[in-house]
Design a protein around this motif. Structure first.
Motif, PDB file in Angstrom:
ATOM      1  N   ALA A  22       0.970  -1.236   0.101  1.00  0.00           N
ATOM      2  CA  ALA A  22       0.210   0.075  -0.070  1.00  0.00           C
ATOM      3  C   ALA A  22       0.900   1.259   0.072  1.00  0.00           C
ATOM      4  N   GLY A  23       0.361   2.166  -0.612  1.00  0.00           N
ATOM      5  CA  GLY A  23       1.006   3.583  -0.659  1.00  0.00           C
ATOM      6  C   GLY A  23       2.009   3.726  -1.814  1.00  0.00           C
ATOM      7  N   GLU A  24       2.435   2.547  -2.481  1.00  0.00           N
ATOM      8  CA  GLU A  24       3.462   2.642  -3.348  1.00  0.00           C
ATOM      9  C   GLU A  24       2.693   3.093  -4.860  1.00  0.00           C
ATOM     10  N   PHE A  25       2.737   4.193  -5.261  1.00  0.00           N
ATOM     11  CA  PHE A  25       1.972   4.440  -6.537  1.00  0.00           C
ATOM     12  C   PHE A  25       2.328   5.838  -6.925  1.00  0.00           C
ATOM     13  N   HIS A  77      -1.675  -5.186   0.497  1.00  0.00           N
ATOM     14  CA  HIS A  77      -1.615  -5.368   1.703  1.00  0.00           C
ATOM     15  C   HIS A  77      -1.388  -4.141   2.680  1.00  0.00           C
ATOM     16  N   SER A  78      -2.525  -3.833   3.257  1.00  0.00           N
ATOM     17  CA  SER A  78      -2.619  -2.744   4.219  1.00  0.00           C
ATOM     18  C   SER A  78      -2.676  -2.614   5.583  1.00  0.00           C
ATOM     19  N   ALA A  79      -2.087  -2.191   6.324  1.00  0.00           N
ATOM     20  CA  ALA A  79      -2.164  -2.276   7.939  1.00  0.00           C
ATOM     21  C   ALA A  79      -3.159  -1.249   8.490  1.00  0.00           C
ATOM     22  N   ARG A  80      -3.604  -0.154   7.376  1.00  0.00           N
ATOM     23  CA  ARG A  80      -4.627   0.827   7.706  1.00  0.00           C
ATOM     24  C   ARG A  80      -5.902   0.214   8.070  1.00  0.00           C
ATOM     25  N   MET A  81      -6.811   1.015   8.935  1.00  0.00           N
ATOM     26  CA  MET A  81      -8.164   0.413   9.076  1.00  0.00           C
ATOM     27  C   MET A  81      -9.016   0.607   7.922  1.00  0.00           C
ATOM     28  N   LYS A 106     -11.694  -2.009  -1.293  1.00  0.00           N
ATOM     29  CA  LYS A 106     -11.005  -3.277  -1.365  1.00  0.00           C
ATOM     30  C   LYS A 106      -9.916  -3.304  -2.286  1.00  0.00           C
ATOM     31  N   LYS A 107     -10.350  -2.904  -3.746  1.00  0.00           N
ATOM     32  CA  LYS A 107      -9.620  -3.254  -4.822  1.00  0.00           C
ATOM     33  C   LYS A 107      -8.534  -1.855  -5.055  1.00  0.00           C
ATOM     34  N   HIS A 108      -8.909  -1.009  -4.790  1.00  0.00           N
ATOM     35  CA  HIS A 108      -8.234   0.473  -5.080  1.00  0.00           C
ATOM     36  C   HIS A 108      -7.824   1.198  -3.919  1.00  0.00           C
ATOM     37  N   GLY A 109      -8.827   1.420  -3.002  1.00  0.00           N
ATOM     38  CA  GLY A 109      -8.422   2.449  -1.728  1.00  0.00           C
ATOM     39  C   GLY A 109      -7.387   1.626  -0.951  1.00  0.00           C
ATOM     40  N   SER A 110      -7.308   0.210  -0.768  1.00  0.00           N
ATOM     41  CA  SER A 110      -6.175  -0.590   0.010  1.00  0.00           C
ATOM     42  C   SER A 110      -5.121  -0.164  -0.426  1.00  0.00           C
ATOM     43  N   CYS A 111      -4.745   0.457  -1.652  1.00  0.00           N
ATOM     44  CA  CYS A 111      -3.414   0.484  -2.320  1.00  0.00           C
ATOM     45  C   CYS A 111      -3.067   2.321  -2.148  1.00  0.00           C
ATOM     46  N   SER A 112      -3.971   2.768  -1.620  1.00  0.00           N
ATOM     47  CA  SER A 112      -3.609   4.105  -1.336  1.00  0.00           C
ATOM     48  C   SER A 112      -2.557   4.712  -0.194  1.00  0.00           C
ATOM     49  N   GLY A 113      -2.664   3.765   0.675  1.00  0.00           N
ATOM     50  CA  GLY A 113      -1.892   3.901   1.921  1.00  0.00           C
ATOM     51  C   GLY A 113      -2.494   4.781   3.088  1.00  0.00           C
ATOM     52  N   LEU A 114      -4.033   4.905   2.635  1.00  0.00           N
ATOM     53  CA  LEU A 114      -4.604   5.704   3.563  1.00  0.00           C
ATOM     54  C   LEU A 114      -5.444   4.657   4.440  1.00  0.00           C
TER      55      LEU A 114
END
Length: 210
Positions: A22-25, A77-81, A106-114
């Motif tokens: 997550a967060g790498e884009f 894979h994100s540790a954010r809530m 689930k598909k996109h937001g989980s990759c934002s790092g937020l």
């Protein structure tokens, strides 16, 4: 033959990365769906609320998608809530349903790092920052037009945008979506080559709001 197969597999993996960190884009794609098109193709069969007469749904938020310069991450894979059920349901006013909002997280937001709540807040802010052309809400009957007319209307309504920041897509001969490329700070930015693929139809169907 083996070499060709290896090349095909490489490009397939490069275009779609599942389970990335997550967060790498590199940037976001804000996707706005023209509700009458979605209703005609899918929504009516589902008896979707946004497709009922008098709903007044026009450009709806499909999603805010983290994007690489080539390809995109998904299901990270994100540790954010994650978002709560109530927070997800609250997105239905601009996304049409809580189901779509949850799927997009689930598909996109989980990759934002937020966190889920922060991702939804960012998506709403991005959606509300776009001036959606009023001319399309005034249509009384279906029309056929070049997709570039839709692009030009968005550019006119949003001074500062340029054509390389926006893509208009079609599906089944209809205007489908307007996709704007944004920095992480939600400033318009030129799209990557795999996003900048405008619909080339000269007679795309554009149906009026219900």
């Amino acid at each position: 033959m083996k070499r060709l197969a290896a090349v095909i597999i490489f490009w397939a993996c490069a275009a779609f990365a599942d389970g990335e960190r997550a967060g790498e884009f590199d940037y976001y794609v804000l996707s706005l769906s023209w509700s009458p098109t979605w209703c005609a193709i899918e929504g009516e069969a589902r008896d979707a609320e946004q497709c009922r007469r008098g709903a007044g749904s026009g450009w709806m938020l499909h999603g805010l998608w983290p994007q690489y310069e080539r390809g995109w991450p998904s299901h990270c894979h994100s540790a954010r809530m994650p978002p709560s059920r109530a927070t997800t349901a609250a997105m239905a006013d601009i996304m049409g349903s809580s189901g779509l909002a949850w799927y997009q997280w689930k598909k996109h937001g989980s990759c934002s790092g937020l966190s889920g709540a922060d991702y939804y807040a960012l998506a709403r802010h991005a959606y509300e920052s776009v001036n959606r052309p009023d001319v399309f809400r005034k249509l009384q009957d279906p029309v056929r037009l070049p997709a570039r007319v839709v692009e030009e209307a968005f550019l006119k309504a949003n001074p500062g945008w340029t054509a390389d920041m926006l893509t208009i897509t079609c599906r089944d001969g209809r205007i489908q979506e307007a996709r704007l490329c944004l920095t992480r700070g939600l400033e318009p930015v030129p799209c990557g080559r795999d996003i900048a693929r405008d619909c080339r139809l000269s007679d795309a169907l554009f149906a009026p709001i219900r």
